[in-house]
Write an enzyme that holds these catalytic residues in place. Structure first.
Site, PDB file in Angstrom:
ATOM      1  N   ASP A 116      38.700  10.207  -4.993  1.00 47.60           N
ATOM      2  CA  ASP A 116      38.406   9.014  -4.055  1.00 47.60           C
ATOM      3  C   ASP A 116      39.054   7.943  -5.090  1.00 47.60           C
ATOM      4  O   ASP A 116      39.333   8.002  -6.276  1.00 47.60           O
ATOM      5  CB  ASP A 116      36.718   8.876  -4.133  1.00 47.60           C
ATOM      6  CG  ASP A 116      36.409   7.618  -3.735  1.00 47.60           C
ATOM      7  OD1 ASP A 116      36.502   7.328  -2.465  1.00 47.60           O
ATOM      8  OD2 ASP A 116      35.625   6.918  -4.452  1.00 47.60           O
ATOM      9  N   THR A 154      34.273   3.132  10.524  1.00 49.22           N
ATOM     10  CA  THR A 154      34.809   1.942  10.947  1.00 49.22           C
ATOM     11  C   THR A 154      35.805   1.048  10.083  1.00 49.22           C
ATOM     12  O   THR A 154      36.727   0.329  10.689  1.00 49.22           O
ATOM     13  CB  THR A 154      33.760   0.802  11.698  1.00 49.22           C
ATOM     14  OG1 THR A 154      33.033   0.274  10.638  1.00 49.22           O
ATOM     15  CG2 THR A 154      32.821   1.534  12.651  1.00 49.22           C
ATOM     16  N   PHE A 205      29.140  -2.576   7.395  1.00 48.41           N
ATOM     17  CA  PHE A 205      30.402  -2.018   6.961  1.00 48.41           C
ATOM     18  C   PHE A 205      30.077  -0.673   7.107  1.00 48.41           C
ATOM     19  O   PHE A 205      28.947   0.033   6.532  1.00 48.41           O
ATOM     20  CB  PHE A 205      30.608  -2.272   5.334  1.00 48.41           C
ATOM     21  CG  PHE A 205      31.803  -1.272   5.114  1.00 48.41           C
ATOM     22  CD1 PHE A 205      33.101  -1.359   5.605  1.00 48.41           C
ATOM     23  CD2 PHE A 205      31.478  -0.390   4.113  1.00 48.41           C
ATOM     24  CE1 PHE A 205      34.235  -0.759   4.815  1.00 48.41           C
ATOM     25  CE2 PHE A 205      32.489   0.775   3.576  1.00 48.41           C
ATOM     26  CZ  PHE A 205      33.783   0.332   4.045  1.00 48.41           C
ATOM     27  N   SER A 206      30.704   0.386   7.581  1.00 48.92           N
ATOM     28  CA  SER A 206      30.585   1.720   7.482  1.00 48.92           C
ATOM     29  C   SER A 206      32.011   2.318   7.153  1.00 48.92           C
ATOM     30  O   SER A 206      33.164   1.562   7.530  1.00 48.92           O
ATOM     31  CB  SER A 206      30.248   2.441   8.844  1.00 48.92           C
ATOM     32  OG  SER A 206      31.228   2.752   9.661  1.00 48.92           O
ATOM     33  N   ALA A 207      31.793   3.611   6.415  1.00 47.89           N
ATOM     34  CA  ALA A 207      33.230   4.118   5.965  1.00 47.89           C
ATOM     35  C   ALA A 207      34.080   4.654   7.310  1.00 47.89           C
ATOM     36  O   ALA A 207      35.239   4.914   7.083  1.00 47.89           O
ATOM     37  CB  ALA A 207      32.710   5.353   5.290  1.00 47.89           C
ATOM     38  N   ASP A 231      26.401  -8.640   4.465  1.00 42.88           N
ATOM     39  CA  ASP A 231      27.129  -7.444   3.955  1.00 42.88           C
ATOM     40  C   ASP A 231      26.733  -7.356   2.446  1.00 42.88           C
ATOM     41  O   ASP A 231      27.072  -8.134   1.492  1.00 42.88           O
ATOM     42  CB  ASP A 231      28.562  -7.935   3.828  1.00 42.88           C
ATOM     43  CG  ASP A 231      29.435  -6.665   3.226  1.00 42.88           C
ATOM     44  OD1 ASP A 231      28.959  -5.807   2.880  1.00 42.88           O
ATOM     45  OD2 ASP A 231      30.720  -6.811   3.546  1.00 42.88           O
TER      46      ASP A 231
HETATM   47  N1  LIG Z   1      32.395  -4.505   2.933  1.00 44.64           N
HETATM   48  C1  LIG Z   1      33.344  -4.349   3.590  1.00 44.64           C
HETATM   49  N2  LIG Z   1      33.732  -5.032   4.885  1.00 44.64           N
HETATM   50  C2  LIG Z   1      34.853  -4.676   5.309  1.00 44.64           C
HETATM   51  N3  LIG Z   1      35.600  -3.685   5.075  1.00 44.64           N
HETATM   52  C3  LIG Z   1      35.610  -3.169   3.994  1.00 44.64           C
HETATM   53  C4  LIG Z   1      34.401  -3.397   3.042  1.00 44.64           C
HETATM   54  N4  LIG Z   1      34.571  -2.713   1.838  1.00 44.64           N
HETATM   55  C5  LIG Z   1      35.665  -2.000   2.080  1.00 44.64           C
HETATM   56  N5  LIG Z   1      36.353  -2.326   3.055  1.00 44.64           N
HETATM   57  C6  LIG Z   1      37.615  -1.458   3.925  1.00 44.64           C
HETATM   58  O1  LIG Z   1      37.270  -0.485   4.028  1.00 44.64           O
HETATM   59  C7  LIG Z   1      38.354   0.405   3.403  1.00 44.64           C
HETATM   60  C8  LIG Z   1      37.587   1.886   3.052  1.00 44.64           C
HETATM   61  O2  LIG Z   1      36.384   1.464   2.172  1.00 44.64           O
HETATM   62  P1  LIG Z   1      35.508   2.671   1.403  1.00 44.64           P
HETATM   63  O3  LIG Z   1      34.803   2.104   0.480  1.00 44.64           O
HETATM   64  O4  LIG Z   1      34.800   3.522   2.499  1.00 44.64           O
HETATM   65  O5  LIG Z   1      36.747   3.664   1.129  1.00 44.64           O
HETATM   66  P2  LIG Z   1      36.836   4.947   0.645  1.00 44.64           P
HETATM   67  O6  LIG Z   1      37.198   5.914   1.711  1.00 44.64           O
HETATM   68  O7  LIG Z   1      35.461   5.400  -0.221  1.00 44.64           O
HETATM   69  O8  LIG Z   1      38.042   5.037  -0.132  1.00 44.64           O
HETATM   70  P3  LIG Z   1      38.008   4.510  -1.845  1.00 44.64           P
HETATM   71  O9  LIG Z   1      36.777   4.422  -2.339  1.00 44.64           O
HETATM   72  O10 LIG Z   1      39.078   5.182  -2.419  1.00 44.64           O
HETATM   73  O11 LIG Z   1      38.525   2.976  -1.430  1.00 44.64           O
HETATM   74  C9  LIG Z   1      38.520  -0.264   2.301  1.00 44.64           C
HETATM   75  O12 LIG Z   1      39.903  -0.043   1.604  1.00 44.64           O
HETATM   76  C10 LIG Z   1      38.520  -1.791   2.853  1.00 44.64           C
HETATM   77  O13 LIG Z   1      39.876  -1.850   3.307  1.00 44.64           O
HETATM   78 MG   LIG Z   2      34.656   5.131  -2.180  1.00 44.23          MG
END
Ligand SMILES: Nc1ncnc2c1ncn2[C@@H]1O[C@H](COP(=O)(O)OP(=O)(O)OP(=O)(O)O)[C@@H](O)[C@H]1O
Ligand SMILES: [Mg+2]
Ligand SMILES: [K+]
Length: 674
Positions: free
Chosen positions: A303, A374, A370-372, A340
Site C-alpha cells: 500500500d 468511493t 470518506f470510504s476507500a 472528516d
Molecule cells: N479524507 C478524504 N477525503 C476525500 N478523499 C480522500 C480522503 N483521504 C484520501 N482520499 C482520496 O482517496 C484516495 C484513496 O485513499 P486510501 O487511503 O483509501 O488509499 P489506499 O487505497 O489505502 O492507498 P494508499 O494508502 O496507498 O494511498 C486517496 O489517494 C485520496 O485521493
Molecule cells: Mg492506505
C-alpha cells in the site's frame, strides 16, 4: 508510580533444558517424531536384552553400552528442541512478565467511572484510560484521542511515534509508554490471547503444529526409516547364511545409524529457530508456515500511504481553477472536511482556518464520510448545495454524473502537485470543479535500497494505491518499486493478489489500513504494520512491530535461511547415513567374509568397536549441529540452482566424507580405552 517500565532479564537455563529433554522421553512426545520413536524403542529393546543376558549369565556390556548411547541420541535430539524453545521463551517470557505486572484504569460500561484493575483481568472490548508517562496495559486500538508513544519496550526504537483514533495508525501494544495526552484504548484480545501469547504458544512444544513442508519431510523421513528397517531385517538371514552372527543389539545399533536421526532430531529446532529469528527482527509470526512461506515469495504488494510513505498527509496549499475565488475554494474545502475525522480532513480544516476561513456547517447538514471505495468525502447542505472532495477520478465521475464538465485545467493543476509525489484532492460543488487541495507526503527513508535488494533476491515489488496515477508514478519512481497500480479499490487489491496466485506466484502483502485487511488475509504472507488498525493486524499472518515496509527484506531472508538450513541438514543427514553403512558393514562381516577386506578401508579394530564408534558418532553429531541448526546457513542472493549446487557440494560431500575419519578416530579411542 503507576506502571513504570520494569527491567528485563534474558537467561538460558541449562537445568531447565536438561529437565525438558528428559520430559520429552514420554511416548506421546516421541510419537510426534517417528525417527526418534524408533531410537526410543531401540533404547528400550537393548535395555531388555541386556537384562535378559544378565539374568542368563551371559555378557551384557555391549547391550547396555548401545542402550546408553541410544538414550543419549534421543536426549540430544530433545535437547536441540529445548534449546531452540528456550531462546524464544526467554525473550517472550520477559515481555509477558512486564505485561502481567501492569495496572489499568478501566472505564465502566456507562463510561463515567474509572476503576484501577490489574491488566490481567482486562477482556476484549474493555476500554481503558491511559495518561502521559503511563504504560499501555494491553494490546488494543485507540478509540479516543491521539498521543505520542514510546514503543521501545516492543520495538527497541525510542523515537516517539504518533498514534491516533480513527486513522490507519490507531494500533497500540501492551508495555509501550504514552508520552503526551490522555487516550482511551479499546482492548483487542482476551487474556492469554494477545499476539505475544499466541507467539509463545507457537514456540512451545505441545501446541506447535507442523508446517505442511515439515509434515512432508517427516513423511519422507518415516519412509526412509521403514526402508532401512527392512534392510536391517533382511541382513539377518544373510548374516546367518555367511555364518556371521551379529547380536540383536548390534542390529538395533546398525538400524539407528542408518535411519535419518540427524535431521529427524534437528528438524523441530530448525523451525523454532526461524520463528525466533523473526521475533528478534521484531516480527511476530502467527504460524510457522508464515515464516516458511516468506522464503518463497515472488511478488510483494504494498500500500502506498502509511506503508511506503510516512502517511502523515497534511494539506499544504489550495489551488483554484480559473474563475473561482480563492475564498470560495477555501470555504468549500473546509465544509467538506468539517466532519472528516481522517488526518487529511483535519489538516484541511486547519489550513483553511489558518488562511482565515470561518464558515460553519448549518443545521440539517448531511455528512458524507470518506470510504476507500468511493474515495470521496463531503457534505449535502440543507440549502441543496452538494460539496465533495476526493481522488481525481472519483470527482471527475461525480461532476460528470451531475451533468457538469471536468475542465482540462484541473489536470494541469493535478499534474503540478502530483509530480512531486503529493496527493491532490479535487474539490467540487455539484457539477463544477472549484480547485484542488495539495496533500504533502514523505517517503520513509532507506526504502529504495531495500527494494533493490529484494529485486536481487528475485522478489518483484508492486505498489497498489487508491491515489491517482501521477502521484503514484512519482512515489513509485522515488521508492524504486518495479511496478504500480493506481486508483485501486480494496476489491481490486484482492483481485490483483488472486491473479498473481493463479499464475503460480507466492504473494506477500504489506498494509496497515482496514481497507487492506481482505488483501492481507488473501496473500500467502500478510505482513501487517503494528501501527495499523486492528482489522489489518487481525487479517495478516505476521505483524511487524516496527511498522517498517523494508522489513519484508529481513522476513524473506529469514524464510530463505530456514528453507536452506533445512535442505542442507537433510542432505547432510542422508549422506552421513549412507556413509555410515559403508563404514561399518565391512567391519561387521569381515571375519566371515574375508573378501570384504578390500572395502575395509578404515581398518577398524573389531566389529564391536566399529558399531559402538558409529553409534557414538551418530549421537554426537546431533548436539554438534545444534548451533548450526539455530544459526542457520547464511543466505546470500544467488540463483536457486547455484544455491542447490553449492549446498549439495558442501553438505552432501561433507556428509559423505565426515563419518570415515570421525568413526576411525572414535574407534582408536575405544581401542585405547577398553
Ligand atoms: N479524507 C478524504 N477525503 C476525500 N478523499 C480522500 C480522503 N483521504 C484520501 N482520499 C482520496 O482517496 C484516495 C484513496 O485513499 P486510501 O487511503 O483509501 O488509499 P489506499 O487505497 O489505502 O492507498 P494508499 O494508502 O496507498 O494511498 C486517496 O489517494 C485520496 O485521493
Ligand atoms: Mg492506505
Ligand atoms: K542415523
Amino acid at each position: 508510580m503507576f506502571n513504570q517500565t520494569p527491567k528485563m532479564t534474558d537467561s538460558l537455563e541449562v537445568g531447565s533444558i536438561v529437565r525438558q529433554s528428559f520430559k520429552r522421553l514420554s511416548p506421546q512426545s516421541l510419537a510426534r517424531n517417528p525417527v526418534m520413536m524408533v531410537v526410543g524403542t531401540g533404547t528400550l529393546v537393548t535395555a531388555l536384552l541386556g537384562i535378559t543376558h544378565l539374568t542368563q549369565g551371559e555378557p551384557a556390556a555391549l547391550d547396555f553400552a548401545i542402550c546408553a548411547i541410544l538414550l543419549f541420541t534421543v536426549l540430544f535430539a530433545n535437547g536441540a528442541e529445548s534449546v531452540a524453545e528456550a531462546r524464544g521463551k526467554a525473550q517472550a517470557g520477559a515481555l509477558r512478565a512486564t505485561r502481567e505486572s501492569l495496572k489499568a484504569r478501566k472505564i465502566d460500561i456507562d463510561g463515567d467511572r474509572v476503576r484501577e484493575v490489574p491488566a490481567t483481568t482486562l477482556r476484549k472490548g474493555d476500554r481503558v484510560l491511559v495518561k502521559p508517562n503511563e504504560l499501555i496495559p494491553a494490546d488494543g486500538e485507540i478509540v479516543n484521542g491521539a498521543a505520542t508513544i514510546n514503543e521501545s519496550a516492543v520495538t527497541g526504537e525510542s523515537a516517539p511515534v504518533l498514534r491516533e483514533a480513527g486513522t490507519d495508525n490507531s494500533g497500540v501494544s501492551a508495555g509501550t509508554k504514552v508520552l503526551s495526552d490522555d487516550i482511551v484504548v479499546e482492548v483487542t484480545a482476551d487474556p492469554g490471547n494477545s499476539l505475544l501469547d499466541r507467539m509463545i504458544a507457537l514456540v512451545e512444544g505441545a501446541k506447535r503444529q507442523k508446517t505442511p513442508s515439515e509434515l512432508a519431510l517427516s513423511v519422507l523421513l518415516a519412509a526412509m526409516t521403514l526402508i532401512f528397517l527392512i534392510v536391517v531385517v533382511t541382513l539377518v538371514p544373510f548374516a546367518g547364511f555367511v555364518g556371521a552372527d551379529p547380536s540383536f543389539s548390534v542390529l538395533v545399533a546398525l538400524l539407528v545409524c542408518l535411519i535419518p536421526t540427524t535431521i529427524g532430531g534437528l528438524l523441530p529446532a530448525i523451525g523454532i529457530a526461524g520463528m525466533d529469528r523473526a521475533m528478534r527482527a521484531n516480527v511476530i509470526a502467527k504460524s510457522g508456515k508464515a515464516v516458511e512461506v516468506a522464503g518463497s515469495i515472488d511478488t510483494l504488494l504494498l500500500d502506498k500511504t502509511g506503508t511506503i510513505t510516512l502517511g502523515d498527509r497534511k494539506a499544504i496549499a489550495f489551488e483554484t481553477v480559473q474563475g473561482v475565488a480563492a475564498g470560495t475554494l477555501r470555504d468549500a474545502a473546509l465544509l467538506t472536511s468539517l466532519a472528516d475525522p481522517t488526518p487529511e480532513g483535519k489538516s484541511v480544516v486547519a489550513l483553511a482556518r489558518n488562511q482565515g476561513s470561518d464558515v460553519e456547517a448549518s443545521e440539517g447538514t448531511d455528512f458524507i464520510e470518506f470510504s476507500a471505495s468511493t474515495r470521496m468525502s463531503g457534505i449535502d447542505m440543507p440549502d441543496g448545495r452538494v460539496l465533495r472532495k476526493g481522488a481525481t477520478d472519483a470527482i471527475r465521475k461525480f461532476v460528470t454524473e451531475n451533468g457538469g464538465h471536468y475542465p482540462d485545467e484541473t489536470d494541469r493543476l493535478v499534474e503540478r502537485v502530483a509530480k512531486n509525489g503529493a496527493t491532490p484532492l479535487v474539490v467540487a460543488e455539484a457539477d463544477r470543479v472549484l480547485g484542488i487541495i495539495a496533500l504533502s507526503d514523505v517517503i520513509k527513508t532507506g526504502i529504495k535500497e531495500r527494494f533493490a535488494k529484494l529485486r536481487e533476491m528475485g522478489v518483484k515489488t508492486v505498489m497498489i494505491t487508491g491515489d491517482n496515477p501521477l502521484t503514484a508514478a512519482a512515489i513509485a519512481a522515488e521508492a524504486g518499486v518495479d511496478d504500480f497500480v493506481a486508483e485501486a479499490t480494496p476489491e481490486q487489491k484482492l483481485d490483483i493478489i488472486r491473479k498473481e496466485q493463479a499464475e503460480g506466484r507466492m504473494v506477500a502483502m504489506m498494509g496497515d489500513g482496514t481497507n487492506d485487511a481482505p488483501a492481507l488475509a488473501q496473500a500467502d504472507l500478510g505482513l501487517a504494520m503494528n501501527s495499523g488498525t486492528q482489522a489489518a493486524r487481525e487479517a495478516g499472518n505476521m505483524v511487524d512491530l516496527d511498522s517498517d515496509p523494508g522489513k519484508l527484506l529481513e522476513v524473506v531472508e529469514i524464510g530463505k535461511q530456514l528453507l536452506i538450513t533445512r535442505g542442507s541438514l537433510t542432505t547432510f543427514s542422508l549422506a552421513n547415513d549412507v556413509a555410515k553403512y559403508f563404514a561399518i558393514l565391512p567391519a561387521l562381516f569381515l571375519s566371515s567374509l574375508p573378501a570384504l577386506g578390500v572395502l575395509n578401508i578404515l581398518n577398524l579394530s573389531n566389529p564391536m568397536n566399529a558399531v559402538l564408534a558409529a553409534t557414538i558418532f551418530n549421537a554426537l553429531i546431533i548436539p554438534a549441529l545444534i548451533p548450526f541448526a539455530l544459526k542457520g546457513v547464511r543466505y546470500t542472493p544467488a540463483s536457486a540452482t547455484q544455491l542447490l549446487r553449492r549446498n549439495l557440494l558442501i553438505f552432501g560431500l561433507g556428509g559423505l566424507l565426515l563419518p570415515f575419519p570421525a568413526i576411525k578416530a572414535l574407534d582408536l579411542m575405544l581401542t585405547v580405552a577398553l
